[in-house]
Design an enzyme around this catalytic site. Structure first.
Site, mmCIF file in Angstrom:
data_model
loop_
_atom_site.group_PDB
_atom_site.id
_atom_site.type_symbol
_atom_site.label_atom_id
_atom_site.label_comp_id
_atom_site.label_asym_id
_atom_site.label_seq_id
_atom_site.Cartn_x
_atom_site.Cartn_y
_atom_site.Cartn_z
ATOM 1 N N ALA A 64 0.871 -1.174 0.000
ATOM 2 C CA ALA A 64 0.000 0.000 0.000
ATOM 3 C C ALA A 64 0.907 1.222 0.000
ATOM 4 O O ALA A 64 2.073 1.133 0.418
ATOM 5 C CB ALA A 64 -0.868 -0.011 1.251
ATOM 6 N N GLY A 110 0.495 -4.902 0.947
ATOM 7 C CA GLY A 110 -0.704 -4.923 0.100
ATOM 8 C C GLY A 110 -0.472 -5.636 -1.226
ATOM 9 O O GLY A 110 -1.432 -6.126 -1.839
ATOM 10 N N GLU A 113 -0.936 -9.171 -0.403
ATOM 11 C CA GLU A 113 -2.365 -9.337 -0.107
ATOM 12 C C GLU A 113 -3.197 -9.351 -1.395
ATOM 13 O O GLU A 113 -4.180 -10.080 -1.518
ATOM 14 C CB GLU A 113 -2.832 -8.223 0.837
ATOM 15 C CG GLU A 113 -2.215 -8.371 2.230
ATOM 16 C CD GLU A 113 -2.538 -7.218 3.134
ATOM 17 O OE1 GLU A 113 -2.088 -6.086 2.846
ATOM 18 O OE2 GLU A 113 -3.251 -7.411 4.143
#
Ligand code: COA
Length: 253
Positions: A64, A110, A113
């Protein structure tokens, strides 16, 4: 700014995350654009499988966007996690067509993920995977605490999350984090080969199989993760972790 390049080669579509200067880090625009492209591809009849890859040869997605959330409050942190999960990560997991992550370099935070939300993962020899959020004063907030455990089991998932350890492709293959390993040059070809193995199957069967595979995934864990992720934005350790990243130094907890 347009961050997603879509290449439709029926029956396969390739989504490339194109933010190479930031190692394809997921800011809000990237997440929204990826989500919007997926909506289009889900309704395109000619597309049977989707591949997601990062631009360049260094990163799939390096996480992220840390710079974007550096000054977020607890509420903004929780909202970031909730919106991201709703708009993208859960959408991918519950997509009606198979989605393959082609991990062409760093898949961190992220980024991993995102790959974990995909139904299958192929990775190049230079791929590096990890969930380093605990080193930033955070936890994985896009489903990582739930999906990593579910994918590779509690033993290795707990170690990866608590140590922030970044693993290579051989270890990832050994613990079942990826489906197939490939050379960097052949990665897309490898992903397409896996995609092609699905395309002659019944689309309705694929959609139903995905639904059934996901059926026993307890969504309450994702919501719990969002709340816990948000709380950490109020801590001095988060402030230190993010400052350390921005100042390119090790954090001092
Ligand atoms: N968010 C925002 N920017 C990021 C980023 C992220 N997650 N990951 C990399 N970038 C940016 C860097 O800040 C740098 O920008 P700059 O040139 O303006 O300083 C650029 O991308 C290149 O990264 P850099 O760190 O210089 O490359 P490197 O080869 O030295 O290191 C990594 C690569 C992936 C090891 C390193 O970038 C990194 O640790 N990134 C963060 C990983 C992470 O913690 N992800 C989880 C986030 S929740």
């Amino acid at each position: 700014m347009k961050y997603i390049k879509t290449l439709v080669e029926p029956p396969i579509a390739i989504l490339k995350i194109d933010r190479e200067t930031h190692l394809n880090a997921l800011n809000i625009d990237v997440i929204q654009q990826l989500s919007a492209e997926l909506d289009i591809l889900e309704s395109l009849e000619g597309v049977r499988v989707v591949i997601i890859i990062g631009a360049g040869n260094k990163a799939f997605v390096a996480g992220a966007d840390i710079k974007e959330f550096a000054n977020y409050s607890i509420e903004q942190g929780e909202d970031l996690s909730k919106r991201g999960q709703d708009a993208l990560f859960n959408k991918i997991e519950n997509f009606k067509k198979p989605i393959i992550a082609a991990i062409n370099g760093y898949a961190l935070g992220g980024g991993l993920e995102l790959a974990l939300s995909c139904h299958m993962r192929v990775a190049s020899e230079n791929a590096k995977m990890g969930l380093p959020e605990c080193s930033l004063g955070l936890i994985p907030g896009y489903g990582g605490t739930q999906r990593l455990v579910r994918t590779i089991g509690r033993t290795h998932a707990t170690e990866m999350i608590l140590t922030s350890r970044v693993i290579n492709v051989d270890f990832a293959e050994k613990i079942g984090l990826i489906n197939v390993k490939s050379s960097q040059e052949e990665l897309l070809k490898t992903a397409k080969k896996l995609a092609t193995s699905c395309v002659n199957n019944s689309p309705k069967s694929l959609e139903t199989a995905i639904k059934c595979i996901n059926k026993n995934f307890d969504k309450s864990g994702l919501i719990f993760e969002q709340k816990e992720f948000g709380q950490l934005f109020g801590t001095s350790e988060f402030a230190e972790g993010v400052s350390a990243f921005l100042e390119k130094r090790k954090p001092n907890y």
